[in-house]
Motif scaffolding. Sequence first.
Motif, PDB file in Angstrom:
ATOM      1  N   TYR A 145     -14.853 108.423  50.154  1.00 52.75           N
ATOM      2  CA  TYR A 145     -13.494 109.252  50.222  1.00 52.75           C
ATOM      3  C   TYR A 145     -12.819 108.350  51.372  1.00 52.75           C
ATOM      4  CZ  TYR A 145     -15.919 111.329  54.171  1.00 52.75           C
ATOM      5  OH  TYR A 145     -16.637 111.577  55.399  1.00 52.75           O
ATOM      6  N   THR A 146     -11.547 108.672  51.262  1.00 53.65           N
ATOM      7  CA  THR A 146     -10.385 107.996  52.136  1.00 53.65           C
ATOM      8  C   THR A 146      -9.978 108.946  53.430  1.00 53.65           C
ATOM      9  OG1 THR A 146      -8.412 108.662  50.686  1.00 53.65           O
ATOM     10  CG2 THR A 146      -9.556 106.544  50.399  1.00 53.65           C
ATOM     11  N   TRP A 147      -9.491 108.272  54.318  1.00 54.08           N
ATOM     12  CA  TRP A 147      -9.007 109.043  55.502  1.00 54.08           C
ATOM     13  C   TRP A 147      -7.734 109.754  55.190  1.00 54.08           C
ATOM     14  CZ3 TRP A 147     -11.605 109.502  60.083  1.00 54.08           C
ATOM     15  CH2 TRP A 147     -10.940 110.150  61.006  1.00 54.08           C
ATOM     16  N   GLN A 148      -7.773 110.995  55.796  1.00 52.36           N
ATOM     17  CA  GLN A 148      -6.731 111.787  55.788  1.00 52.36           C
ATOM     18  C   GLN A 148      -6.541 112.302  57.227  1.00 52.36           C
ATOM     19  OE1 GLN A 148      -4.718 112.082  53.032  1.00 52.36           O
ATOM     20  NE2 GLN A 148      -6.409 111.138  51.763  1.00 52.36           N
ATOM     21  N   GLY A 149      -4.930 112.142  57.418  1.00 49.39           N
ATOM     22  CA  GLY A 149      -4.742 112.902  58.850  1.00 49.39           C
ATOM     23  C   GLY A 149      -4.784 112.002  60.032  1.00 49.39           C
ATOM     24  N   GLU A 150      -4.748 112.771  61.050  1.00 53.13           N
ATOM     25  CA  GLU A 150      -4.788 112.075  62.471  1.00 53.13           C
ATOM     26  C   GLU A 150      -6.133 111.322  62.607  1.00 53.13           C
ATOM     27  OE1 GLU A 150      -4.808 113.199  67.258  1.00 53.13           O
ATOM     28  OE2 GLU A 150      -4.320 114.587  65.826  1.00 53.13           O
ATOM     29  N   ARG A 151      -6.025 109.944  63.111  1.00 53.63           N
ATOM     30  CA  ARG A 151      -6.971 109.008  63.453  1.00 53.63           C
ATOM     31  C   ARG A 151      -7.692 109.540  65.048  1.00 53.63           C
ATOM     32  NH1 ARG A 151      -7.870 103.582  60.523  1.00 53.63           N
ATOM     33  NH2 ARG A 151      -7.113 103.928  58.718  1.00 53.63           N
ATOM     34  N   PRO A 152      -8.737 109.167  65.349  1.00 52.88           N
ATOM     35  CA  PRO A 152      -9.191 109.202  66.730  1.00 52.88           C
ATOM     36  C   PRO A 152      -8.566 108.206  67.392  1.00 52.88           C
ATOM     37  CG  PRO A 152     -10.869 108.453  65.373  1.00 52.88           C
ATOM     38  CD  PRO A 152      -9.965 108.697  64.413  1.00 52.88           C
ATOM     39  N   PRO A 153      -8.081 108.272  68.777  1.00 49.92           N
ATOM     40  CA  PRO A 153      -7.549 107.514  69.521  1.00 49.92           C
ATOM     41  C   PRO A 153      -8.696 106.382  69.852  1.00 49.92           C
ATOM     42  CG  PRO A 153      -7.717 109.482  70.606  1.00 49.92           C
ATOM     43  CD  PRO A 153      -8.050 109.915  69.369  1.00 49.92           C
ATOM     44  N   LEU A 154      -8.605 105.201  69.494  1.00 56.70           N
ATOM     45  CA  LEU A 154      -9.723 104.422  69.877  1.00 56.70           C
ATOM     46  C   LEU A 154      -9.167 102.913  70.316  1.00 56.70           C
ATOM     47  CD1 LEU A 154     -12.067 104.939  66.559  1.00 56.70           C
ATOM     48  CD2 LEU A 154     -12.496 105.571  69.224  1.00 56.70           C
ATOM     49  N   PRO A 155      -9.717 102.148  71.127  1.00 54.91           N
ATOM     50  CA  PRO A 155     -10.782 102.686  72.174  1.00 54.91           C
ATOM     51  C   PRO A 155     -10.550 103.659  73.172  1.00 54.91           C
ATOM     52  CG  PRO A 155      -9.979 100.478  72.726  1.00 54.91           C
ATOM     53  CD  PRO A 155      -9.129 100.679  71.277  1.00 54.91           C
ATOM     54  N   HIS A 156     -11.354 104.188  73.436  1.00 52.81           N
ATOM     55  CA  HIS A 156     -11.363 105.771  74.575  1.00 52.81           C
ATOM     56  C   HIS A 156     -12.049 105.362  75.649  1.00 52.81           C
ATOM     57  CE1 HIS A 156      -9.476 109.154  75.459  1.00 52.81           C
ATOM     58  NE2 HIS A 156     -10.586 109.761  75.745  1.00 52.81           N
ATOM     59  N   HIS A 157     -13.540 105.369  75.371  1.00 52.14           N
ATOM     60  CA  HIS A 157     -14.609 105.269  76.578  1.00 52.14           C
ATOM     61  C   HIS A 157     -15.167 103.688  76.564  1.00 52.14           C
ATOM     62  CE1 HIS A 157     -14.555 109.668  77.339  1.00 52.14           C
ATOM     63  NE2 HIS A 157     -14.741 109.645  76.062  1.00 52.14           N
ATOM     64  N   PHE A 158     -14.657 102.865  75.434  1.00 54.67           N
ATOM     65  CA  PHE A 158     -15.328 101.715  75.454  1.00 54.67           C
ATOM     66  C   PHE A 158     -14.309 100.766  74.957  1.00 54.67           C
ATOM     67  CE2 PHE A 158     -18.805  98.607  74.087  1.00 54.67           C
ATOM     68  CZ  PHE A 158     -18.609  97.651  74.832  1.00 54.67           C
ATOM     69  N   GLY A 159     -13.281 100.326  75.999  1.00 48.71           N
ATOM     70  CA  GLY A 159     -12.319  99.363  75.669  1.00 48.71           C
ATOM     71  C   GLY A 159     -12.290  97.912  76.394  1.00 48.71           C
ATOM     72  N   ALA A 160     -11.387  97.342  76.233  1.00 45.59           N
ATOM     73  CA  ALA A 160     -11.428  96.053  77.043  1.00 45.59           C
ATOM     74  C   ALA A 160     -11.517  95.998  78.405  1.00 45.59           C
ATOM     75  CB  ALA A 160      -9.845  95.321  77.045  1.00 45.59           C
ATOM     76  N   GLY A 161     -11.163  97.061  79.184  1.00 45.86           N
ATOM     77  CA  GLY A 161     -11.496  97.187  80.559  1.00 45.86           C
ATOM     78  C   GLY A 161     -12.775  97.340  80.903  1.00 45.86           C
ATOM     79  N   GLN A 162     -13.486  98.080  80.203  1.00 41.34           N
ATOM     80  CA  GLN A 162     -14.887  98.255  80.419  1.00 41.34           C
ATOM     81  C   GLN A 162     -15.582  97.123  80.043  1.00 41.34           C
ATOM     82  OE1 GLN A 162     -13.063 100.621  78.767  1.00 41.34           O
ATOM     83  NE2 GLN A 162     -13.254 102.315  79.833  1.00 41.34           N
ATOM     84  N   ALA A 163     -15.273  96.553  79.001  1.00 35.67           N
ATOM     85  CA  ALA A 163     -15.911  95.016  78.502  1.00 35.67           C
ATOM     86  C   ALA A 163     -15.789  94.101  79.762  1.00 35.67           C
ATOM     87  CB  ALA A 163     -15.550  94.540  77.369  1.00 35.67           C
ATOM     88  N   GLU A 164     -14.598  94.052  80.144  1.00 36.10           N
ATOM     89  CA  GLU A 164     -14.319  93.092  81.185  1.00 36.10           C
ATOM     90  C   GLU A 164     -15.241  93.540  82.745  1.00 36.10           C
ATOM     91  OE1 GLU A 164     -12.564  89.586  82.866  1.00 36.10           O
ATOM     92  OE2 GLU A 164     -12.387  90.612  80.646  1.00 36.10           O
ATOM     93  N   GLU A 165     -15.368  94.729  82.744  1.00 37.76           N
ATOM     94  CA  GLU A 165     -16.192  95.267  84.024  1.00 37.76           C
ATOM     95  C   GLU A 165     -17.500  94.675  83.798  1.00 37.76           C
ATOM     96  OE1 GLU A 165     -18.936  97.231  86.434  1.00 37.76           O
ATOM     97  OE2 GLU A 165     -18.565  97.794  84.397  1.00 37.76           O
ATOM     98  N   ILE A 166     -18.122  94.737  82.490  1.00 36.33           N
ATOM     99  CA  ILE A 166     -19.636  94.512  82.394  1.00 36.33           C
ATOM    100  C   ILE A 166     -19.712  93.127  82.314  1.00 36.33           C
ATOM    101  CG2 ILE A 166     -21.274  94.338  80.561  1.00 36.33           C
ATOM    102  CD1 ILE A 166     -20.286  97.041  79.625  1.00 36.33           C
ATOM    103  N   LEU A 167     -18.699  92.162  81.628  1.00 35.40           N
ATOM    104  CA  LEU A 167     -18.746  90.838  82.268  1.00 35.40           C
ATOM    105  C   LEU A 167     -18.452  90.288  83.407  1.00 35.40           C
ATOM    106  CD1 LEU A 167     -16.322  89.154  79.163  1.00 35.40           C
ATOM    107  CD2 LEU A 167     -18.761  88.696  79.664  1.00 35.40           C
ATOM    108  N   ASN A 168     -17.941  90.875  84.587  1.00 33.66           N
ATOM    109  CA  ASN A 168     -18.011  90.494  85.696  1.00 33.66           C
ATOM    110  C   ASN A 168     -19.099  91.066  86.812  1.00 33.66           C
ATOM    111  OD1 ASN A 168     -15.568  89.468  85.652  1.00 33.66           O
ATOM    112  ND2 ASN A 168     -14.332  91.190  86.039  1.00 33.66           N
ATOM    113  N   ARG A 169     -20.049  91.748  85.902  1.00 31.80           N
ATOM    114  CA  ARG A 169     -21.360  92.141  86.805  1.00 31.80           C
ATOM    115  C   ARG A 169     -22.249  91.167  87.057  1.00 31.80           C
ATOM    116  NH1 ARG A 169     -22.994  97.709  83.471  1.00 31.80           N
ATOM    117  NH2 ARG A 169     -21.130  98.823  83.809  1.00 31.80           N
ATOM    118  N   PRO A 170     -22.912  90.984  87.958  1.00 33.16           N
ATOM    119  CA  PRO A 170     -24.143  89.752  87.987  1.00 33.16           C
ATOM    120  C   PRO A 170     -25.178  89.965  87.267  1.00 33.16           C
ATOM    121  CG  PRO A 170     -24.173  91.430  90.039  1.00 33.16           C
ATOM    122  CD  PRO A 170     -23.101  91.982  89.072  1.00 33.16           C
TER     123      PRO A 170
END
Length: 613
Positions: free
Chosen positions: A285-310
Motif C-alpha cells: 500500500y502507499t503512504w498517506q498523511g504525515e510522514r515521521p520527521p526523519l532523521p530524528h535520533h540518528f542524523g548527521a550529527g550523531q554519525a559525525e560524533e561516532i566518526l570522531n570517537r577513538p
Amino acid sequence: MNDAPTLVVIGGGPRGTGVIERIAANAAELYGDRPLEIHLVDPYPPGGGRIWRQDQSPLLWMNSMAEDVTMFTDDTVQLDGPVRPGPALHTWAADVREGRTVIGADPTVLEEIHGLGPQDFPSRRLQSAYLRWVYERALAALPPGITVHEHTGYALSVHGPRGGRQRVRIQGRTEPLVADLVVLTVGHLDAEPDTEQQELAAFAARHDLVHLPPDFTADTDLTALTEGEPVLVRGFGLAFIDLMVLLTEGRGGRHENGAYIPSGREPVLYVGSRRGVPYHSKIGYTWQGERPPLPHHFGAGQAEEILNRPGPVDFRRDLWPLITKELGHAHYHRLFTAHPERTAVDPGDFEEKYAVAEPGSPELAALVASAVPDPADRLDLDALDHPLDGVRHASYDSLQDGLRAYITADLERRHDPRHSPDLAVFLGLLSVYGQLTRLGDIGQQWHGFFSYLASGPPGPRLRQLLALSEAGVVRFVGAGMTVESDEERGVFRARSATVPGAYTEARALVEARLPDPSLRTTRSSLLRGLHADGAAGTDTGLLSVDPADSRILDSDGRPHPRRFALGPFTTARSSGAFTRPRTGGPAFRQNDSTARTALAFLRDLSCRDRLTA
C-alpha cells in the motif's frame, strides 16, 4: 593531439549512469564549456549493466513497485549540486504510452510498458529499458564540449602514479586508455569460493553430485537440476525467489487461481537459511498523511560524533542503539498520528519520555507497554529478525504448515494499511542507511537485516511460494540450516534447529545468494590490482574510500587524487543505485559529490599536469 582532459568510468550500470547524470547536472557551474572526453567501460550495454541487462528471462521481476523506482534527484536529497528531477519508472512508462517519450526496445518490453500500473512489479527487462533511457537522457544533457565514448569489455587494471595520468587496460584492447581521472562504478562481481565452498565442490566432484556456488541466479546454469529430484537450497532471499521462478514457471509450470500446475519438469526444492523464513514481503500500500520527521535520533550529527570517537566503530555497541531508537521513533510517531485509538497516553508525553529512555532498557519497555496496549502494535526488532527462535516442530510436515501460516500472516499484515507503522519503519530504515554510508565498513549484519526487512520480494511472489509449497514443489527446511557431506553415502545432508533430529538428503546443493563483496575473494583483476597497488581494504574486504567524495584511500588513509570508487564493494556502499522517490537517495548524494570533485579537478588541471607520465 587531443589535449582535452579524460575521465574513465568503469561500470556502465545504474551507478555509472548516475555519475554521468551528475556530471551533466554540475558541468555548467563547475566546468563551463571546456572540452572533456569520458570513456565508459563495461562488457554489458550502458544503462542496465549486468544485473539489469535486457538479455535475461522476462519472468524475473524487480522487487519494487513501478512507482517506487527513480533514477532522479529531488529536494529530499542532500547534495551540493542542482536537483534535476525526472520521471519515476511508472511515470516514464505513461509517457511512453502517450507518445511523449520514444524508446527503442524489444516488442515484448513495449507491450509490458502499455500494461504497467504504478503498483505493478516490472520485469527486469523493463527496468533495463528505463535505465537505458535515463543513460541516453544523461548523455543528451551534457554540454557540447563533453563527449562520451563506449567501450565493450572488462577493465582489467589501472596503473599510474598518484600525481600523473592513469592507464586503464581493457579486455580485447591492445593499448590502454590514458585517463586524468578514473571512477569505478562496478556492481556485484564474481568471487572465488571460500574454504567451505571449495570443500563442498570437491565433495561433489568426487561423488558426481551437483554443487552450484553463490552467484547471480540469472547467470547460473540450472540445467543440471533434474526433474523430480530433491535439491537442497541454502538461502531464502531474492536469489532464492529467482531460482524458484526459473525452475517452475521457467520450466513450463503455471499459476492459476492461487494454485500451481506443475509441468513435471520441476525438481523439488528443500529451502532453508539462518532465519529459516523468506524475506518479508514488500509493503503493498502507499503512504498517506504525515510522514515521521526523519532523521530524528540518528542524523548527521550523531554519525559525525561516532566518526570522531577513538578506535573502530562497533556495530552493536555504537550503532544498534541509535538504529533501534530511530526505527522506534518512526514506528510510534506513525501509530500515534494515524492510529491514535490504539494508543493509551498523550503523544507529546510519550515522545518526551521516549526521547530520554535508553534503548533496550526496562524503562523503555514499560513506557511502550503502558502507551500501546496491543503487543501487535509494538515494535520488536529481535522478533522480526529471528521469527523461528525457540520454535520447534516434531516433523517436517508440521513445519510446512507452520511456515505457510507464517508467510500468510506476513502477507496479510504487509498489505493492510492498518499496520502502516510498518511502512514508517521502512522509511526509517532508508533514513538510517543514509547515515550509515558516512561511517565506512560497519560489517555485514546491517545489510542483511535491511535486506530482510525492507528489500524483500513482491507479495505476488510469496503467494506463488505458498502455492508451490502446497503443490509439494517447495519444502521448507527451517532455521539454522546446515549442510553436511556424507562420504559413505555420497550425498549432501541438510539439518535445521527447527526440526531437531530430522534431516534431508539430496544429490544437488544450490547456494542461493550473491557472493560477499570482498577484495580478498573477488575474481576481478581490476580490484585485486588496486589492492596490491596500495589501495586500503577493511577487515571484511571492502575497498576503503573517502566518505566525502569516494576517492580511494591508501593504507595510510590518504585519498588518491585520481581514483574514485562507488558501489557495493566499497565502504560507501548504499542501499542501491536507485531508490523510491522522495526518500533522500544516499547513492545520489555520493554520485553528486564524486562528480563535483572530479569536475573541479579536471577544470583546474594544467596541460603540463595532464602530460605527466
